[in-house]
Design a protein around this motif. Structure first.
Motif, PDB file in Angstrom:
ATOM      1  N   GLY A   1       0.859  -1.185   0.000  1.00 20.56           N
ATOM      2  CA  GLY A   1       0.000   0.000   0.000  1.00 20.56           C
ATOM      3  C   GLY A   1       0.893   1.233   0.000  1.00 20.56           C
ATOM      4  N   PHE A   2       0.278   2.389  -0.205  1.00 16.61           N
ATOM      5  CA  PHE A   2       1.063   3.624  -0.176  1.00 16.61           C
ATOM      6  C   PHE A   2       1.391   4.000   1.274  1.00 16.61           C
ATOM      7  N   GLY A   3       2.546   4.604   1.466  1.00 19.44           N
ATOM      8  CA  GLY A   3       2.825   5.244   2.744  1.00 19.44           C
ATOM      9  C   GLY A   3       1.943   6.482   2.857  1.00 19.44           C
ATOM     10  N   THR A   4       1.731   6.986   4.038  1.00 15.87           N
ATOM     11  CA  THR A   4       0.844   8.140   4.189  1.00 15.87           C
ATOM     12  C   THR A   4       1.600   9.375   4.688  1.00 15.87           C
ATOM     13  N   ILE A   5       1.033  10.525   4.357  1.00 14.69           N
ATOM     14  CA  ILE A   5       1.592  11.812   4.786  1.00 14.69           C
ATOM     15  C   ILE A   5       0.425  12.682   5.276  1.00 14.69           C
ATOM     16  N   PRO A   6       0.703  13.729   6.049  1.00 13.89           N
ATOM     17  CA  PRO A   6      -0.404  14.590   6.499  1.00 13.89           C
ATOM     18  C   PRO A   6      -1.044  15.325   5.324  1.00 13.89           C
ATOM     19  N   ASP A   7      -2.355  15.447   5.376  1.00 17.83           N
ATOM     20  CA  ASP A   7      -3.104  16.210   4.366  1.00 17.83           C
ATOM     21  C   ASP A   7      -3.077  17.689   4.775  1.00 17.83           C
ATOM     22  N   THR A   8      -3.540  18.525   3.866  1.00 12.96           N
ATOM     23  CA  THR A   8      -3.624  19.952   4.217  1.00 12.96           C
ATOM     24  C   THR A   8      -4.723  20.196   5.256  1.00 12.96           C
ATOM     25  N   VAL A   9      -5.668  19.251   5.342  1.00  5.87           N
ATOM     26  CA  VAL A   9      -6.728  19.359   6.363  1.00  5.87           C
ATOM     27  C   VAL A   9      -6.184  18.807   7.681  1.00  5.87           C
ATOM     28  N   ASP A  10      -6.343  19.576   8.724  1.00 11.33           N
ATOM     29  CA  ASP A  10      -5.813  19.177  10.033  1.00 11.33           C
ATOM     30  C   ASP A  10      -6.323  17.812  10.467  1.00 11.33           C
ATOM     31  N   GLY A  11      -5.404  16.986  10.937  1.00 10.93           N
ATOM     32  CA  GLY A  11      -5.796  15.694  11.499  1.00 10.93           C
ATOM     33  C   GLY A  11      -6.088  14.617  10.469  1.00 10.93           C
ATOM     34  N   VAL A  12      -5.960  14.957   9.191  1.00 11.25           N
ATOM     35  CA  VAL A  12      -6.251  13.992   8.128  1.00 11.25           C
ATOM     36  C   VAL A  12      -4.946  13.551   7.465  1.00 11.25           C
ATOM     37  N   MET A  13      -4.846  12.290   7.180  1.00 13.82           N
ATOM     38  CA  MET A  13      -3.683  11.772   6.453  1.00 13.82           C
ATOM     39  C   MET A  13      -4.124  11.396   5.036  1.00 13.82           C
TER      40      MET A  13
ATOM     41  N   VAL B   1     -18.222  18.042   8.717  1.00 15.80           N
ATOM     42  CA  VAL B   1     -17.871  17.469   7.418  1.00 15.80           C
ATOM     43  C   VAL B   1     -16.386  17.685   7.178  1.00 15.80           C
ATOM     44  N   THR B   2     -15.677  16.614   6.924  1.00 15.49           N
ATOM     45  CA  THR B   2     -14.270  16.745   6.548  1.00 15.49           C
ATOM     46  C   THR B   2     -14.204  16.703   5.030  1.00 15.49           C
ATOM     47  N   SER B   3     -13.724  17.786   4.452  1.00 14.54           N
ATOM     48  CA  SER B   3     -13.713  17.923   3.002  1.00 14.54           C
ATOM     49  C   SER B   3     -12.267  17.836   2.506  1.00 14.54           C
ATOM     50  N   ILE B   4     -12.010  16.857   1.669  1.00 16.33           N
ATOM     51  CA  ILE B   4     -10.636  16.565   1.244  1.00 16.33           C
ATOM     52  C   ILE B   4     -10.548  16.588  -0.280  1.00 16.33           C
ATOM     53  N   GLU B   5      -9.432  17.102  -0.786  1.00 21.90           N
ATOM     54  CA  GLU B   5      -9.192  17.062  -2.232  1.00 21.90           C
ATOM     55  C   GLU B   5      -9.125  15.594  -2.653  1.00 21.90           C
ATOM     56  N   ALA B   6      -9.866  15.255  -3.724  1.00 22.61           N
ATOM     57  CA  ALA B   6      -9.985  13.832  -4.048  1.00 22.61           C
ATOM     58  C   ALA B   6      -9.941  13.570  -5.544  1.00 22.61           C
ATOM     59  N   SER B   7      -9.882  12.286  -5.860  1.00 23.01           N
ATOM     60  CA  SER B   7      -9.733  11.881  -7.265  1.00 23.01           C
ATOM     61  C   SER B   7     -11.056  11.886  -8.031  1.00 23.01           C
ATOM     62  N   GLN B   8     -12.147  12.057  -7.326  1.00 20.48           N
ATOM     63  CA  GLN B   8     -13.474  12.030  -7.949  1.00 20.48           C
ATOM     64  C   GLN B   8     -13.597  13.137  -9.002  1.00 20.48           C
ATOM     65  N   MET B   9     -14.163  12.790 -10.144  1.00 24.80           N
ATOM     66  CA  MET B   9     -14.360  13.783 -11.211  1.00 24.80           C
ATOM     67  C   MET B   9     -15.809  13.695 -11.709  1.00 24.80           C
ATOM     68  N   LEU B  10     -16.342  14.843 -12.087  1.00 28.83           N
ATOM     69  CA  LEU B  10     -17.699  14.898 -12.639  1.00 28.83           C
ATOM     70  C   LEU B  10     -17.617  15.558 -14.003  1.00 28.83           C
ATOM     71  N   TRP B  11     -18.059  14.866 -15.015  1.00 30.16           N
ATOM     72  CA  TRP B  11     -17.973  15.413 -16.368  1.00 30.16           C
ATOM     73  C   TRP B  11     -19.101  14.880 -17.231  1.00 30.16           C
TER      74      TRP B  11
END
Lengths: 550, 326
Positions: A79-91, A306-316
């Protein structure tokens, strides 16, 4: 009140009321959920989801319920290693390419303890962790890995695509070297082999249990794995009743870190407003797939957030090039200029997510927005239509999924915008099943699509949606140069060459606009404020074992 | 028995001469108007339906926002002077859409009810007349009745949903679907009336005199079976409005963004829980009022065709009578 001679209680209005009241009190008494599962509520995670898993076998289904639950029961080689996200407390997963590391990324071993590539990059050897037990008590060996990939070749479900992306030519490509060592031999060097190994659809099965449950008619235990699990993950399946709920319990014999939550209740609650109310009332810890306005309403909540995170989801919108005049590049460009992306994000999506400027998730390595020029511009759209010979516009159809309410509102907004350039579109609301059928059959000129490439690689993403041979090329897009560039990116190990190829491909795709870009909706998790440990995965899934009460 | 009841006129059909028919019709209309004026609870139904129909007719002439063009900047705007009923989640003006919606809802309800009534009552009339004739006519009557049984065996909404799924989404499909599910009602109603009327002496006399089936039905039976049919049609129009709205609510109705109350409620109901009540509340009220109005019209026709109910003094008349006596 009296008992009859045979000891049964006569059914009268009074007895009915008495026992009914007792039953009601039991049902609604605090702690009912805990009592029914014999667990401490603080150690029980309750999730309100739109649907329970259609199947627990990734070869059968990658429906939302399956995506959210399968990683709890199965582990992967890596699996991928993890790093902190820009959102506090989220990896989040560390997607940065690391050419200095074996596999090219910051990877962590899960079932594989170590791995080593051959000099020519055409083979990799995995050494498995020892003493790992499945939920059925069978020890992990190289035979399990071999069985898993043999099954992919034989069942020909989602695994067929996976083996082709990994560059495994046939079953012999996966070889048992010893009890705990397995090797993969490829036809050509494959830069994404390792990260595809960690793809959600590549869990390792307990071959001993699967073989035990196989029958002559079902040699790969598909029926068994549809409603049961045989994996090496941190949870075991306690019960699943489709349409109602699934219950998972943490395994005490799991080789890794024990999950915080001992029990997970994944309950089906089809109406999003009900899911919201359950979350607000504290009856559930996580409410999935809330509407943007519902998530917005949690802003002032004292108990939920609500924790809002940048994600891979796309709408087109898929612009099916097999339908005239969508076969005209200028028409497709005009349709892109007419989409009010900023307004959609600001109003319909209530600021959750952002406008889409790339033809793959923009945070994936190699994704670039440098060629993007499709901000809302009606005059430009009119000029392009005129150049395409459609100054008076044309008529077409836009299909959308009845199961995703905001698609209808975006469709209406888009319809109004298109009227300004003379284009009339008829809106076609399709039930979810019919919708996906029409998407796969490519039977509509314009169709909404909400999807994400789970493997964070530009070559993988472009191959998935824009290679003329891909089963997900729903816009019937075909450009031989793009096909060649995608092939280059997936067959060279030189980082610069790979990204140069994907950048060139993105430039052409951006120019030829087979999609109307709309938005990246992001990953929004509505949860109780006491839930922490959130980690974002590019498969946009829940991961029960990460969560804890804080 | 009233004076206009054929049975009261010695079992004779209505007058044949054109002048006589006109005179009779004018008299009936005048009497009906008087009946309504004395019963405001029925009158209000007519006023509501008239207002709703009028709003649908004049909506295109009014200076309203477009009911189908979204204003991207006006997302879920609460009721204000600019948008008296607010806007929905697509930026569509709710007031304008509520006023335009009767063009679709009433059209679906009226057309589907009319065609169901026409075909159902014609079929019912022949079934009633042929049922005991023997031979192929009896067979045909039995076959039609059994077909109606099959249709009625399914839940109305489920059957309508399946029909729309088969016929495809659109106004025509909804009209056909609602008509089919309602058709057996008229068939059975008309059959019952025919069974009652066909044994009347004037019908038997005409039959013995050599009158054919068509003549018997058109001249003697159908005119006398019409009042209960009209009452049923009025009630059914309300049910059809609800059915059309229900189909749209679950996404099987008209195509977005066609203004239609059911689809408006469906589009707005999710926002109610987050406090934006207006996108579904106003179309819901309009729908409820219309169905109520149509229900009152049906009730008035039923009351009018019932001689006892029709001759019953109104509360005001009874009060005046009792006060005068005291």
């Amino acid at each position: 009140m009296h008992n009859t001679a045979n000891g049964t209680i006569p059914l009268s209005r009074r007895t009915l009321l008495k026992y009914g009241a007792a039953a009601s009190a039991f049902t609604f008494a605090p702690g009912f959920v805990n009592a029914s599962f014999g667990q401490d509520r603080s150690k029980t995670l309750v999730i309100a989801a739109p649907a329970t898993p259609l199947s627990l076998d990734v070869e059968n289904s990658l429906s939302p319920g399956t995506i959210d639950t399968v990683a709890a029961f199965y582990d992967y080689l890596i699996g991928f290693g993890t790093i902190p996200d820009t959102v506090d407390g989220v990896m989040r997963e560390d997607l940065e390419p690391r050419p200095d590391l074996p596999g090219g990324y910051n990877l962590k071993g899960m079932l594989a303890e170590s791995w080593a590539f051959a000099e020519d990059g055409k083979s990799v050897v995995f050494t498995l962790r020892q003493g790992v037990l499945s939920n059925w008590g069978n020890e992990l060996t190289a035979e399990d890995v071999k069985y898993t990939f043999d099954r992919k070749f034989e069942v020909k479900g989602a695994g067929a695509f996976m083996t082709s992306v990994m560059g495994l030519p046939d079953k012999d490509a996966v070889k048992v070297e010893s009890k705990y060592v397995v090797s993969f031999t490829l036809k050509d060097p494959n830069p994404i082999l390792m990260i595809v190994c960690g793809h959600l659809a590549n869990p390792i099965f307990d071959s001993t249990k699967c073989k035990e449950m196989a029958t002559t008619d079902d040699p790969w235990a598909r029926n068994f794995l549809d409603t049961n699990v045989a994996g090496f993950g941190p949870y075991a399946l306690k019960d699943i009743t489709r349409g109602q709920q699934m219950v998972a319990t943490a395994r005490s014999d799991y080789y890794g870190e024990k999950p915080y939550f001992e029990t997970v209740v994944f309950r089906e609650v089809p109406i999003s407003a009900t899911r919201l109310q359950l979350l607000q009332g504290g009856a559930v810890d996580i409410a999935q797939n809330l509407a943007p306005t519902e998530m917005k309403s949690l802003e002032n909540s004292t108990d939920a957030t609500v924790t809002s995170i940048e994600a891979s989801q796309m709408l087109w919108i898929e612009l099916n090039t097999a339908f005239a005049p969508l076969d005209n590049i200028k028409v497709r460009q005009a349709l892109n200029y007419a989409m009010p992306k900023d307004e959609v994000v600001k109003t319909i999506m209530q600021g959750f997510g952002k406008k889409m400027t790339t033809f793959m998730p923009d945070f994936y390595p190699g994704a670039t927005a440098e060629f993007y020029d499709y901000d809302y511009d009606i005059e430009k759209a009119k000029a392009l239509l005129a150049e395409a010979g459609h100054a008076d516009g044309f008529t077409s159809t836009l299909a959308y999924n009845a199961g995703i309410p905001f698609e209808e509102t975006i469709a209406i907004m888009y319809q109004t915008a298109l009227k300004k350039i003379g284009v009339t579109i008829e809106l076609k609301k399709l039930p979810a099943g019919t919708f996906f059928d029409s998407l796969v059959k490519r039977s509509e000129p314009m169709t909404f699509n909400l999807d994400a490439p789970f493997t964070p690689d530009p070559g993988f993403s472009l191959n998935l949606y824009f290679h003329s041979g891909s089963f997900l090329d729903f816009s019937n897009y075909k450009n031989e140069e793009v096909d060649a560039l995608i092939k280059t990116s997936l067959s060279t190990l030189v980082e610069e060459d790979r990204f140069a190829a994907t950048t060139a491909a993105q430039k052409i795709i951006n120019e030829e606009a087979p999609w109307t870009l709309i938005a990246n909706p992001g990953f929004q998790l509505a949860h109780g404020k006491d839930i922490g440990g959130i980690v974002y995965y590019t498969s946009n899934r829940l991961n029960f074992q990460d969560y804890k009460r804080v | 028995m009233s004076e206009t009841d054929p049975a009261a006129l010695g079992g004779q059909p209505f007058a044949n001469e054109t002048g006589g028919e006109q005179l009779l019709a004018t008299g009936v209309l005048k009497e009906f108007c008087g009946f309504l004026m004395n019963r405001p609870s029925y009158l209000v139904g007519y006023l509501i339906v008239a207002m709703v129909a009028l709003s649908g007719l004049v909506a295109p002439l009014l200076p309203l926002a477009s009911p189908v063009d979204a204003d991207a900047g006006a997302y879920l705007v609460p009721p204000s002077w600019a948008h008296p009923m607010g806007t929905d989640s697509a930026g569509l003006d709710v007031f304008s859409r509520v006023l335009f919606a009767p063009r679709v809802d009433l059209a679906i309800a009226l057309v589907s009810t009319c065609w169901a009534a026409c075909f159902g009552s014609v079929a019912g009339a022949f079934v009633g007349l042929w049922e005991e004739r023997g031979g192929i006519k009896s067979g045909a009557a039995t076959l039609i009745l059994r077909m109606a049984d099959v249709i009625q065996a399914f839940p109305v909404f489920a059957l309508a949903l399946v029909l729309v799924a088969v016929l495809g989404q659109g106004m025509t499909s909804i009209i056909i679907a609602i008509g089919i599910v309602n058709l057996p009602l008229y068939l059975r109603l008309m059959r019952g009336e025919v069974l009652r009327i066909r044994d009347q002496s004037y019908v038997e006399a005409a039959h013995i005199a050599g009158a054919g089936d068509i003549y018997l039905l058109t001249r003697h039976i159908v005119p006398n079976a019409a009042p209960p049919l009209l009452a049923q049609m009025s009630i059914n129009t309300g049910v059809a409005v609800l059915l059309a709205a229900g189909l749209s609510f679950i996404g099987a109705g008209v195509r977005a963004p066609t203004p239609e109350w059911g689809s408006m409620i469906a589009m707005g109901f999710q926002n109610v829980v987050t406090g934006q009540w207006w996108p579904s509340m106003f179309p819901g009220l309009a729908l409820a009022l219309t169905v109520f109005g149509l229900g009152r019209i049906g009730a008035s026709i039923l009351a009018w065709t019932n001689p006892r109910e029709r001759s019953r003094p109104t509360r005001r008349a009874w009060k005046a009578f009792t006060e005068g006596r005291n």
